[in-house]
Design a protein around this motif. Structure first.
Motif, PDB file in Angstrom:
ATOM      1  N   TYR A 255       0.795  -1.419  -0.002  1.00 56.67           N
ATOM      2  CA  TYR A 255      -0.091   0.100  -0.047  1.00 56.67           C
ATOM      3  C   TYR A 255       0.966   1.211   0.025  1.00 56.67           C
ATOM      4  CZ  TYR A 255      -2.696   3.644   1.983  1.00 56.67           C
ATOM      5  OH  TYR A 255      -3.175   5.215   2.555  1.00 56.67           O
ATOM      6  N   ARG A 256       0.382   2.309  -0.845  1.00 56.45           N
ATOM      7  CA  ARG A 256       1.044   3.350  -0.765  1.00 56.45           C
ATOM      8  C   ARG A 256       0.199   4.486  -0.667  1.00 56.45           C
ATOM      9  NH1 ARG A 256       5.404   6.749   0.117  1.00 56.45           N
ATOM     10  NH2 ARG A 256       5.323   8.770  -0.863  1.00 56.45           N
ATOM     11  N   ASP A 257      -0.991   4.901  -0.994  1.00 54.05           N
ATOM     12  CA  ASP A 257      -1.813   6.048  -0.870  1.00 54.05           C
ATOM     13  C   ASP A 257      -3.603   5.601  -1.068  1.00 54.05           C
ATOM     14  OD1 ASP A 257      -2.536   8.534  -0.142  1.00 54.05           O
ATOM     15  OD2 ASP A 257      -1.643   9.504  -2.074  1.00 54.05           O
ATOM     16  N   GLY A 258      -4.286   6.533  -0.752  1.00 49.89           N
ATOM     17  CA  GLY A 258      -5.683   6.330  -0.791  1.00 49.89           C
ATOM     18  C   GLY A 258      -6.221   5.490   0.211  1.00 49.89           C
ATOM     19  N   VAL A 259      -7.653   5.002  -0.243  1.00 46.86           N
ATOM     20  CA  VAL A 259      -8.132   4.115   0.968  1.00 46.86           C
ATOM     21  C   VAL A 259      -8.275   2.628   0.493  1.00 46.86           C
ATOM     22  CG1 VAL A 259     -10.492   3.703   2.028  1.00 46.86           C
ATOM     23  CG2 VAL A 259      -9.783   6.159   1.593  1.00 46.86           C
TER      24      VAL A 259
END
Length: 327
Positions: A255-259
């Protein structure tokens, strides 16, 4: 060099595979014992890179709510990263079924306990399966800040050495480890500070707790109703951070960003394999999320944090096994 790796998120085709691999090794100080081992890890890395490219294309097209990135786990296999624990929510035996009514104030629409100065810095469990110790410590530290106005850093190694004398860093998450850990702190009349009992990322084999170095005590712990995200929101919003046991999958680990929402990361039908701390919640671009503190260092996600889907049918089982301390 880190910037070069971030560029790989979207523009993988513009770099040769060997350049991407060399950049990864240099950034994360990777080395391997044999050429055969390095070749194997390189192939794992390139497959991960392909998955990231595909996911980020979906993210750019608005077909997914989160993006992915290369991090220090990119050369590990799916089996290494998502080792099952054998725990199912329905199998947990509540040894301390404490109850505590949530505060009666209106529950806020969003909260981030970092804004209140009670969340300690992101830590790194390294290659010890000690996430349960880091999550309980992170939760107790936050409640010490909220209810005692004390910014204290507590000892994960104290828990690693003393909660279960048979624990080894390579073993899967044991059934009821969160409950055992909270109960240990209660029965032990406290947990030492990290300054007096620093983290070593391996098991020593002896418990070195000292009552002279206690940094926090707790009176009990509370079990939130299994799978109840509304109750979980009320607790996080009006009482404080919560320790939760979740299912992590292969995509979660990059995971890097966002939901983060993955329809394959379902709730109580999955095997739980990781423990983290919910330190807030909110909404981003129309997506409800839980703000989660991880223990994989700042290389992971958003400087060590991940936003996980909220009100999406208990995705990844985030509300299935949730506990918090009574101070």
């Amino acid at each position: 060099m880190k910037l070069l790796l971030l560029c790989l998120l979207i523009h993988v085709p513009s770099l040769l595979a060997s350049e991407a691999w060399d950049s990864f090794k240099k950034t994360y100080n990777k080395s391997y014992a044999t050429a055969r081992e390095e070749n194997f890890r390189k192939q794992v890395f390139l497959e991960r890179l392909k998955l990231i490219e595909e996911q980020n294309r979906k993210f750019e097209q608005g077909l997914s709510s989160f993006s992915m990135a290369i991090n220090h786990f990119a050369d590990l296999t799916k089996g290494e990263l998502t080792k099952p624990s054998g725990i199912h929510a329905s199998e947990i035996v509540e040894k301390n079924p404490s109850s505590r009514t949530s505060r009666s104030e209106d529950v806020p629409d969003s909260i981030d306990w970092r804004d209140y100065g009670v969340i300690t810095p992101i830590a790194d469990q390294m290659f010890c399966e000690s996430c349960w110790a880091f999550a309980v410590v992170g939760t107790v530290e936050a409640h010490m800040g909220i209810y005692h106005q004390q910014n204290v850093s507590l000892s994960q190694q104290n828990l690693v050495d003393c909660v279960d004398l048979n624990f080894t860093c390579g073993q899967s998450l044991d059934r009821g480890m969160v409950e055992k850990t909270y109960q240990y702190i209660i029965d032990n009349n406290g947990i030492d500070t990290v300054q007096s009992y620093p983290y070593e990322s391996y098991t020593v084999g002896t418990c070195r707790f000292s009552s002279d170095n206690v940094g926090a005590t707790i009176a009990g712990y509370v079990n939130i109703t299994e799978g109840d995200e509304d109750e979980l929101k009320t607790v996080v919003g009006t009482i404080g951070p919560v320790t939760v046991v979740i299912t992590t999958d292969y995509m979660w680990t990059s995971y890097r960003d966002g939901v983060y929402y993955n329809e394959d990361c379902m709730n109580t039908s999955e095997i739980f394999n990781h423990v983290v701390v919910i330190v807030g919640y909110g909404n981003e671009n129309g997506e409800d999320y839980w703000l989660v503190k991880n223990s994989w260092g700042t290389w992971f996600g958003q400087e060590g944090y991940i936003k996980m889907a909220r009100n999406r049918d208990n995705n990844c089982g985030i509300a299935s096994i949730a506990r918090y301390p009574i101070m």
